[in-house]
Scaffold this motif. Structure first.
Motif, PDB file in Angstrom:
ATOM      1  N   ARG A 138       0.753  -1.428  -0.209  1.00 41.50           N
ATOM      2  CA  ARG A 138       0.266  -0.276  -0.187  1.00 41.50           C
ATOM      3  C   ARG A 138       0.869   1.116  -0.376  1.00 41.50           C
ATOM      4  NH1 ARG A 138      -4.396  -1.625   4.770  1.00 41.50           N
ATOM      5  NH2 ARG A 138      -5.714  -2.843   2.976  1.00 41.50           N
ATOM      6  N   ARG A 139       1.791   1.297   0.725  1.00 41.08           N
ATOM      7  CA  ARG A 139       3.192   2.441   0.623  1.00 41.08           C
ATOM      8  C   ARG A 139       3.216   2.924  -0.621  1.00 41.08           C
ATOM      9  NH1 ARG A 139       4.468   0.480   6.108  1.00 41.08           N
ATOM     10  NH2 ARG A 139       6.368  -0.736   4.614  1.00 41.08           N
ATOM     11  N   GLY A 140       3.704   1.543  -1.211  1.00 45.41           N
ATOM     12  CA  GLY A 140       4.586   1.463  -2.378  1.00 45.41           C
ATOM     13  C   GLY A 140       3.189   2.118  -3.580  1.00 45.41           C
ATOM     14  N   GLU A 141       2.368   1.824  -3.625  1.00 54.52           N
ATOM     15  CA  GLU A 141       0.831   2.299  -4.455  1.00 54.52           C
ATOM     16  C   GLU A 141       0.739   3.383  -3.965  1.00 54.52           C
ATOM     17  OE1 GLU A 141      -1.933  -0.640  -3.898  1.00 54.52           O
ATOM     18  OE2 GLU A 141      -1.566  -1.636  -4.486  1.00 54.52           O
ATOM     19  N   ARG A 142       0.755   3.975  -2.836  1.00 53.14           N
ATOM     20  CA  ARG A 142       0.843   5.355  -2.557  1.00 53.14           C
ATOM     21  C   ARG A 142       1.467   6.785  -2.945  1.00 53.14           C
ATOM     22  NH1 ARG A 142      -1.107   3.557   2.474  1.00 53.14           N
ATOM     23  NH2 ARG A 142       0.459   4.414   3.649  1.00 53.14           N
ATOM     24  N   GLY A 143       3.236   5.878  -2.772  1.00 51.41           N
ATOM     25  CA  GLY A 143       4.257   6.729  -3.329  1.00 51.41           C
ATOM     26  C   GLY A 143       4.728   6.437  -4.418  1.00 51.41           C
ATOM     27  N   GLY A 144       4.042   5.249  -5.821  1.00 52.72           N
ATOM     28  CA  GLY A 144       3.810   5.433  -7.016  1.00 52.72           C
ATOM     29  C   GLY A 144       5.266   4.706  -7.347  1.00 52.72           C
ATOM     30  N   GLY A 145       5.215   3.679  -6.217  1.00 48.99           N
ATOM     31  CA  GLY A 145       5.885   2.241  -6.409  1.00 48.99           C
ATOM     32  C   GLY A 145       7.697   2.393  -6.185  1.00 48.99           C
TER      33      GLY A 145
END
Length: 299
Positions: free
Chosen positions: A274-281
């Motif tokens: 989820r953090r990766g998705e919010r941070g654009g990967g």
């Protein structure tokens, strides 16, 4: 389930097991935080000497085990601090002296037998009587009272002794409180899981809780719940399968630990995704997550 509750000895055993499962992980949380997870095991060996002394002097083994265990806990703390001996060496001395003294005194005690020694080594809940339940309940209240009164100070000491000294806390006294409370817990639990397995019930539920909890208080509460489930579940399994209750309790606790590791990994992987998705990967992966996100106990 109703069938298991019919014998009087099982009702007494279930009460004693629930109290042990509730209390043991509480002091175990502080020991794990202080990296003294094996202290309970060492005190258990000393408690064996106390049990043997009780048979030798024709005194209640629980009483002599309590006295000897508390004295051994104080001794190990003094050796660790004053003699500048590392924690693992001090614990090794406690291990060897405790088991050697126990075996020696058991051999000299006229009323002791191999069966008696085995009952205290691995637990014998089927022989728990009403008086034992009262003793276990009294020790449980005492341990919880000590933790409730000194809880904040003990937490600071377990996190960092230098910080505790800087805040003016009596570090040496609080260290002795932890050691003596651990000794009380060992005596509390030895009739249920035995002196050789009591440390497992103090440590394994805490290790399982750390995989899921992110704060000290939540870790204690979750560890207590796991301890009660393991104690009652292991005792129930032992009743129906006819195996040693102490080993069944510990193995069930280990099974819960394995499930907690898997669940904790899945939850952390989901958070990382989820953090990766919010941070654009560009978010953190599981391998680069901060320590507080990997199930350790934080303030």
């Amino acid at each position: 389930m109703i069938e298991m509750l019919q014998p009087d000895f099982m009702r007494r055993a279930l009460v004693a097991a629930a109290l042990v499962g509730l209390v043991a992980p509480v002091i175990g949380t502080f020991l794990v935080q202080r990296r003294l997870a094996l202290l309970g095991d060492g005190i258990g060996h000393v408690a064996l000497t106390g049990v043997a002394l009780g048979f030798l002097t024709n005194t209640a083994p629980v009483f002599t085990a309590l006295i000897v265990s508390a004295a051994g806990a104080v001794l190990i703390e003094l050796v660790r601090v004053r003699a500048r001996t590392s924690g693992d060496v001090a614990l090794a001395l406690l291990f060897y002296g405790g088991i050697a003294g126990g075996v020696l005194l058991i051999g000299l005690a006229p009323g002791a037998s191999t069966a008696t020694l085995t009952a205290y080594l691995f637990g014998s809940v089927s022989t728990v009587d009403v008086q034992d339940v009262y003793v276990v309940a009294g020790l449980a209240v005492l341990v919880l009272g000590v933790i409730g009164y000194f809880g904040r100070e003990l937490f600071v000491v377990c996190q960092d002794e230098d910080v505790a000294r800087a805040h003016g806390l009596p570090v040496r006294f609080l260290s002795l409180v932890i050691a003596v409370t651990a000794a009380l817990t060992v005596v509390l639990a030895m009739r249920v899981v035995g002196v050789l397995l009591v440390s497992a019930l103090m440590v394994v539920p805490v290790a399982a809780a750390q995989q899921l909890a992110r704060s000290f208080r939540v870790t204690i509460g979750l560890a207590m719940a796991i301890g009660v489930v393991a104690a009652l579940g292991g005792l129930s399994t032992a009743y129906y399968v006819d195996v040693a209750p102490g080993s069944a309790i510990v193995l069930l606790a280990l099974a819960v630990f394995g499930a907690a590791v898997a669940a904790g990994y899945a939850v952390r992987a989901l958070r990382a995704r989820r953090r990766g998705e919010r941070g654009g990967g560009r978010g953190a992966t599981v391998g680069t997550m901060p320590q507080s996100e990997r199930g350790s106990v934080s303030i």
